[in-house]
Each structure stands twice: as C-alpha cells, then as structure tokens.
Design a protein around this motif. Sequence first.
Motif, short mmCIF file in Angstrom:
data_model
loop_
_atom_site.label_atom_id
_atom_site.label_comp_id
_atom_site.label_asym_id
_atom_site.label_seq_id
_atom_site.Cartn_x
_atom_site.Cartn_y
_atom_site.Cartn_z
N ILE A 182 0.83 -1.20 0.00
CA ILE A 182 0.00 0.00 0.00
C ILE A 182 0.87 1.25 0.00
O ILE A 182 0.60 2.22 -0.73
N SER A 183 1.93 1.24 0.81
CA SER A 183 2.83 2.39 0.88
C SER A 183 3.51 2.65 -0.45
O SER A 183 3.65 3.79 -0.89
N CYS A 184 3.95 1.59 -1.12
CA CYS A 184 4.59 1.73 -2.43
C CYS A 184 3.63 2.34 -3.45
O CYS A 184 4.00 3.22 -4.23
N GLU A 185 2.41 1.85 -3.45
CA GLU A 185 1.41 2.36 -4.40
C GLU A 185 1.11 3.84 -4.15
O GLU A 185 0.99 4.63 -5.08
N LEU A 186 1.00 4.21 -2.87
CA LEU A 186 0.78 5.61 -2.53
C LEU A 186 1.97 6.47 -2.94
O LEU A 186 1.81 7.56 -3.48
N HIS A 187 3.18 5.96 -2.68
CA HIS A 187 4.40 6.69 -3.03
C HIS A 187 4.47 6.92 -4.54
O HIS A 187 4.79 8.03 -5.00
N GLU A 188 4.18 5.90 -5.31
CA GLU A 188 4.23 6.02 -6.77
C GLU A 188 3.19 7.02 -7.26
O GLU A 188 3.45 7.81 -8.18
N SER A 189 2.00 6.99 -6.65
CA SER A 189 0.95 7.94 -7.01
C SER A 189 1.38 9.37 -6.71
O SER A 189 1.17 10.28 -7.51
N GLU A 190 2.00 9.57 -5.54
CA GLU A 190 2.47 10.91 -5.17
C GLU A 190 3.58 11.38 -6.10
O GLU A 190 3.64 12.57 -6.45
N GLN A 191 4.46 10.47 -6.52
CA GLN A 191 5.54 10.83 -7.44
C GLN A 191 4.99 11.20 -8.81
O GLN A 191 5.48 12.15 -9.44
N ARG A 192 3.98 10.46 -9.27
CA ARG A 192 3.35 10.81 -10.55
C ARG A 192 2.69 12.18 -10.48
O ARG A 192 2.80 12.99 -11.41
N GLU A 193 2.02 12.44 -9.35
CA GLU A 193 1.36 13.74 -9.20
C GLU A 193 2.38 14.87 -9.15
O GLU A 193 2.18 15.93 -9.78
#
Length: 216
Positions: A127-138
Amino acid sequence: MDLKQIQEQCLVRIVDDDEAMRKSWNFLIEGEGWKTSCYAGAFRFLEEDDDSLPGCVILDVRMPNMSGIELQRIMGIQSNHLPIIFVSAHGDIDMAVQALKDGAFDFLPKPVSAERLLAAIEKACLISCELHESEQREKAARDNFNSLTQREKMVARKVALGLLNKQIADELDISEKTVQAHRGAVCRKLGVKSAVGVAAILRIIHEDAGDGEIAR
C-alpha cells in the motif's frame, strides 16, 4: 508489483523501547529480505526517520515519554502516511478499534506469530509503495504543468475540455495559428500527444479545467 520489488523500495521501521524485542524483530524481518531501521522510542523516530521512503512502522503502544498512540496522532498531524502496525501486549479492544479508526493499518497482540507479522508488513508496504508512486506521478505532473506559461495553461485547460483550435482561438481572442503553437508546447512540456493526455494530467493534479467536462 512482486515481493522483491516491494522490498527494494521499502524500509520497515521498528519503534519499541524494549531492546530485546527490537533486536528480535529486526533479526526476523531482515532475515526475510526487508531493509529495517530501529528506534528506541517515539522521539528518536520523529527526529531521525526519513518519511519520504515508503514502507511501514512496527509500533509498540506503551513506551516512556510518548506512547505509540500519541506518535500516531503526531504522524497524522504531520501528514506522515506510513502505514502503522501496532504490536502490543497491553492493548485492549477499545484501544485497537480507536487506533484502526485513526488510520492504523493493523493492531496485533503480543506475542504475535512471525507469519502474521510478516504478512501484515508485506500488505502495508505494498500500500505504501502504491501511494508513493501515485504521489511521485502527481509531483512530476504538477512540475510539468507549472513549467507552462500562463497562456499555455489557459490553452491546456481548454484543450482538456475537448475544444477545437478554432473554438479556443475564439474564446481566448487569439489566432488559430497561435493556439496551434501553444497546443504543441503544452503537449511537449506535459509529455503527452493528445487532448486526452492533457486532460489526464489535469486530473492527476486536480486542476480545474473550467466549465464543462474534461475530455476522456
């Protein structure tokens, strides 16, 4: 994302004032291929941890100076979204329910089995990885959007609505040729090739395109 990829990206934090417990968990978790960092208390964690690294926090409830529950509240105030896995011999049902309501990922009673703890770590870190990747894309999308001139941003919002060049030219009172030039610059700077791509960027950064529905 497979387990190896998750482990390469994530750091498992162990926060417990019991040195023997920290060493035991550290030995177990590192032995399964995870990177770890240990903290003897909440203050040390707040002072030293890098919350930009995805992962999770294995957190004891009862610690001197600052409890795990108090640390959870401070992390919330600081917008630290690392998943928290509480592990405690002193928790009760009400405490566990409240911790989960406040956003904890899991609440495990001591003694906890290695299998259950490792399973919770894997799920929390995914979950943390997915959130991190989403934040990086944003962040990347926002940086690209902010590189546009004010006029290009205006054109981008119109493009995202699916308007044709002539319609944009009429609304902005500029020539169609100028719109074409701005449109080309917008797509190049945003790294997209179409109105749908521009609209996707604006959705990622929650940018209002104005009246009407963003093109899909």
